[in-house]
Design a protein around this motif. Structure first.
Motif, PDB file in Angstrom:
ATOM      1  N   ASP A  37       0.823  -1.216   0.000  1.00 15.51           N
ATOM      2  CA  ASP A  37       0.000   0.000   0.000  1.00 15.51           C
ATOM      3  C   ASP A  37       0.856   1.265   0.000  1.00 15.51           C
ATOM      4  OD1 ASP A  37       1.037  -0.273   2.551  1.00 15.51           O
ATOM      5  OD2 ASP A  37      -0.828   0.247   3.576  1.00 15.51           O
ATOM      6  N   GLY A  38       2.114   1.124  -0.399  1.00 13.55           N
ATOM      7  CA  GLY A  38       3.038   2.257  -0.386  1.00 13.55           C
ATOM      8  C   GLY A  38       2.646   3.341  -1.377  1.00 13.55           C
ATOM      9  N   THR A  39       3.180   4.529  -1.158  1.00 21.92           N
ATOM     10  CA  THR A  39       2.896   5.678  -2.022  1.00 21.92           C
ATOM     11  C   THR A  39       4.197   6.256  -2.554  1.00 21.92           C
ATOM     12  OG1 THR A  39       0.880   6.216  -0.822  1.00 21.92           O
ATOM     13  CG2 THR A  39       1.869   7.984  -2.102  1.00 21.92           C
ATOM     14  N   TRP A  40       4.222   6.498  -3.849  1.00 18.93           N
ATOM     15  CA  TRP A  40       5.341   7.176  -4.513  1.00 18.93           C
ATOM     16  C   TRP A  40       4.831   8.564  -4.876  1.00 18.93           C
ATOM     17  CZ3 TRP A  40       6.800   7.251 -10.194  1.00 18.93           C
ATOM     18  CH2 TRP A  40       8.117   7.672 -10.387  1.00 18.93           C
ATOM     19  N   ASP A  41       5.283   9.563  -4.149  1.00 13.82           N
ATOM     20  CA  ASP A  41       4.805  10.942  -4.290  1.00 13.82           C
ATOM     21  C   ASP A  41       5.896  11.743  -4.992  1.00 13.82           C
ATOM     22  OD1 ASP A  41       3.362  13.262  -4.061  1.00 13.82           O
ATOM     23  OD2 ASP A  41       3.337  13.277  -1.870  1.00 13.82           O
ATOM     24  N   THR A  42       5.612  12.208  -6.204  1.00  9.50           N
ATOM     25  CA  THR A  42       6.603  12.924  -7.007  1.00  9.50           C
ATOM     26  C   THR A  42       6.092  14.303  -7.376  1.00  9.50           C
ATOM     27  OG1 THR A  42       5.831  12.325  -9.230  1.00  9.50           O
ATOM     28  CG2 THR A  42       7.149  10.679  -8.064  1.00  9.50           C
ATOM     29  N   ALA A  43       6.961  15.104  -7.945  1.00 17.22           N
ATOM     30  CA  ALA A  43       6.567  16.424  -8.437  1.00 17.22           C
ATOM     31  C   ALA A  43       5.578  16.304  -9.599  1.00 17.22           C
ATOM     32  CB  ALA A  43       7.798  17.208  -8.878  1.00 17.22           C
ATOM     33  N   PHE A  44       5.499  15.123 -10.206  1.00 14.05           N
ATOM     34  CA  PHE A  44       4.645  14.899 -11.379  1.00 14.05           C
ATOM     35  C   PHE A  44       3.346  14.190 -11.040  1.00 14.05           C
ATOM     36  CE2 PHE A  44       9.113  14.827 -12.688  1.00 14.05           C
ATOM     37  CZ  PHE A  44       9.126  15.923 -13.528  1.00 14.05           C
ATOM     38  N   GLY A  45       3.153  13.865  -9.769  1.00 14.45           N
ATOM     39  CA  GLY A  45       1.945  13.165  -9.355  1.00 14.45           C
ATOM     40  C   GLY A  45       2.267  12.073  -8.355  1.00 14.45           C
ATOM     41  N   LYS A  46       1.245  11.335  -7.971  1.00 11.09           N
ATOM     42  CA  LYS A  46       1.373  10.341  -6.922  1.00 11.09           C
ATOM     43  C   LYS A  46       0.805   9.004  -7.395  1.00 11.09           C
ATOM     44  CE  LYS A  46       0.024  11.750  -2.867  1.00 11.09           C
ATOM     45  NZ  LYS A  46      -0.755  12.088  -1.656  1.00 11.09           N
ATOM     46  N   ILE A  53       1.935   2.812  -8.583  1.00 16.32           N
ATOM     47  CA  ILE A  53       3.304   3.332  -8.713  1.00 16.32           C
ATOM     48  C   ILE A  53       3.820   3.086 -10.118  1.00 16.32           C
ATOM     49  CG2 ILE A  53       5.694   2.986  -7.945  1.00 16.32           C
ATOM     50  CD1 ILE A  53       4.438   2.482  -5.098  1.00 16.32           C
ATOM     51  N   VAL A  54       3.582   1.880 -10.655  1.00 19.12           N
ATOM     52  CA  VAL A  54       4.003   1.578 -12.029  1.00 19.12           C
ATOM     53  C   VAL A  54       3.319   2.531 -12.999  1.00 19.12           C
ATOM     54  CG1 VAL A  54       3.922  -0.141 -13.886  1.00 19.12           C
ATOM     55  CG2 VAL A  54       4.601  -0.833 -11.582  1.00 19.12           C
ATOM     56  N   ALA A  55       2.007   2.725 -12.849  1.00 18.06           N
ATOM     57  CA  ALA A  55       1.265   3.609 -13.749  1.00 18.06           C
ATOM     58  C   ALA A  55       1.807   5.036 -13.684  1.00 18.06           C
ATOM     59  CB  ALA A  55      -0.221   3.581 -13.403  1.00 18.06           C
ATOM     60  N   GLN A  56       2.104   5.520 -12.478  1.00 15.57           N
ATOM     61  CA  GLN A  56       2.648   6.866 -12.334  1.00 15.57           C
ATOM     62  C   GLN A  56       4.014   6.970 -13.001  1.00 15.57           C
ATOM     63  OE1 GLN A  56       1.432   9.703 -11.502  1.00 15.57           O
ATOM     64  NE2 GLN A  56       3.352  10.818 -11.568  1.00 15.57           N
ATOM     65  N   ALA A  57       4.870   5.977 -12.790  1.00 13.32           N
ATOM     66  CA  ALA A  57       6.201   5.995 -13.404  1.00 13.32           C
ATOM     67  C   ALA A  57       6.099   5.959 -14.928  1.00 13.32           C
ATOM     68  CB  ALA A  57       7.028   4.816 -12.890  1.00 13.32           C
ATOM     69  N   GLU A  58       5.190   5.145 -15.458  1.00 18.91           N
ATOM     70  CA  GLU A  58       5.027   5.068 -16.909  1.00 18.91           C
ATOM     71  C   GLU A  58       4.506   6.379 -17.485  1.00 18.91           C
ATOM     72  OE1 GLU A  58       2.591   1.576 -17.365  1.00 18.91           O
ATOM     73  OE2 GLU A  58       4.362   0.268 -17.467  1.00 18.91           O
ATOM     74  N   SER A  59       3.743   7.134 -16.701  1.00 19.58           N
ATOM     75  CA  SER A  59       3.233   8.414 -17.193  1.00 19.58           C
ATOM     76  C   SER A  59       4.342   9.453 -17.298  1.00 19.58           C
ATOM     77  CB  SER A  59       2.116   8.933 -16.280  1.00 19.58           C
ATOM     78  OG  SER A  59       2.636   9.493 -15.083  1.00 19.58           O
ATOM     79  N   ILE A  60       5.423   9.241 -16.576  1.00 14.38           N
ATOM     80  CA  ILE A  60       6.549  10.180 -16.587  1.00 14.38           C
ATOM     81  C   ILE A  60       7.558   9.800 -17.661  1.00 14.38           C
ATOM     82  CG2 ILE A  60       8.504  11.078 -15.245  1.00 14.38           C
ATOM     83  CD1 ILE A  60       6.773  10.585 -12.727  1.00 14.38           C
ATOM     84  N   GLY A  61       7.854   8.512 -17.784  1.00 17.65           N
ATOM     85  CA  GLY A  61       8.879   8.081 -18.731  1.00 17.65           C
ATOM     86  C   GLY A  61       8.642   6.663 -19.187  1.00 17.65           C
ATOM     87  N   LYS A 103      24.712  16.951 -18.107  1.00 17.73           N
ATOM     88  CA  LYS A 103      24.305  18.155 -17.385  1.00 17.73           C
ATOM     89  C   LYS A 103      23.392  17.748 -16.233  1.00 17.73           C
ATOM     90  CE  LYS A 103      20.117  19.179 -19.922  1.00 17.73           C
ATOM     91  NZ  LYS A 103      19.299  20.189 -20.528  1.00 17.73           N
ATOM     92  N   ILE A 104      23.325  18.599 -15.229  1.00 18.79           N
ATOM     93  CA  ILE A 104      22.394  18.350 -14.135  1.00 18.79           C
ATOM     94  C   ILE A 104      21.003  18.722 -14.631  1.00 18.79           C
ATOM     95  CG2 ILE A 104      21.683  19.010 -11.809  1.00 18.79           C
ATOM     96  CD1 ILE A 104      24.643  19.439 -11.161  1.00 18.79           C
ATOM     97  N   GLY A 105      20.104  17.744 -14.609  1.00 18.31           N
ATOM     98  CA  GLY A 105      18.744  17.969 -15.084  1.00 18.31           C
ATOM     99  C   GLY A 105      17.843  18.530 -14.005  1.00 18.31           C
ATOM    100  N   SER A 106      18.033  18.044 -12.784  1.00 14.68           N
ATOM    101  CA  SER A 106      17.229  18.526 -11.657  1.00 14.68           C
ATOM    102  C   SER A 106      17.845  17.999 -10.377  1.00 14.68           C
ATOM    103  CB  SER A 106      15.765  18.083 -11.774  1.00 14.68           C
ATOM    104  OG  SER A 106      15.659  16.685 -11.828  1.00 14.68           O
ATOM    105  N   GLY A 107      17.315  18.459  -9.269  1.00 15.50           N
ATOM    106  CA  GLY A 107      17.804  18.012  -7.970  1.00 15.50           C
ATOM    107  C   GLY A 107      16.794  18.347  -6.899  1.00 15.50           C
ATOM    108  N   GLY A 108      16.991  17.757  -5.745  1.00 15.80           N
ATOM    109  CA  GLY A 108      16.077  18.016  -4.648  1.00 15.80           C
ATOM    110  C   GLY A 108      16.408  17.168  -3.449  1.00 15.80           C
ATOM    111  N   ALA A 109      15.396  16.921  -2.640  1.00 16.05           N
ATOM    112  CA  ALA A 109      15.572  16.129  -1.429  1.00 16.05           C
ATOM    113  C   ALA A 109      14.502  15.047  -1.369  1.00 16.05           C
ATOM    114  CB  ALA A 109      15.485  17.020  -0.196  1.00 16.05           C
ATOM    115  N   TYR A 110      14.898  13.885  -0.915  1.00 16.44           N
ATOM    116  CA  TYR A 110      13.953  12.807  -0.627  1.00 16.44           C
ATOM    117  C   TYR A 110      13.658  12.827   0.865  1.00 16.44           C
ATOM    118  CZ  TYR A 110      15.045  10.430  -5.111  1.00 16.44           C
ATOM    119  OH  TYR A 110      15.210  10.096  -6.424  1.00 16.44           O
TER     120      TYR A 110
END
Length: 124
Positions: A37-46, A53-61, A103-110
């Motif tokens: 029941d885990g959640t993957w919360d990203t800047a692009f959605g959750k 989680i698979v569906a969210q990841a596939e929507s990004i790349g 090049k650095i594409g992005s960065g942040g904190a987990y």
């Protein structure tokens, strides 16, 4: 019972494995690193639950999409253990190929919550 350093190393391994799976479009294997029941919360959605989680990841790349190769790097990892759960904070950068070289594409904190289930650390 494993000692604190062993547990922290296992959690660091979880973070690294996550990055390898994400960068190589192995989304089902990445999602398997989360609780059911885990959640993957990203800047692009959750995404919640492994299928979400698979569906969210596939929507990004999507594998084979015309996108530059990327490599996530996780650093400054601080782990606070509390029995079979832990809080993990870390910094990340994404290095991407470009016409002019890496090049650095992005960065942040987990900010992760992890739990140990059946002897294995997983993202919550």
């Amino acid at each position: 019972m494993a000692n604190e350093e062993t547990e922290k190393n296992a959690i660091r391994e979880l973070l690294a494995t996550y990055c390898f799976h994400l960068d190589n479009y192995r989304f089902a294997e990445m999602a398997a690193l989360f609780t059911e029941d885990g959640t993957w919360d990203t800047a692009f959605g959750k995404g919640t639950g492994r299928a979400g989680i698979v569906a969210q990841a596939e929507s990004i790349g999507t594998p084979g999409a015309p996108r530059p190769r990327r490599v996530h790097q996780t650093t400054n990892i601080v782990i606070t253990l509390d029995g079979d759960s832990a809080t993990v904070v870390s910094n990340w950068t994404v290095i991407q190929n470009s016409a002019n070289g890496p090049k650095i594409g992005s960065g942040g904190a987990y900010q992760d919550q992890v739990v140990k289930q059946n002897g294995e650390w997983l993202f919550r």
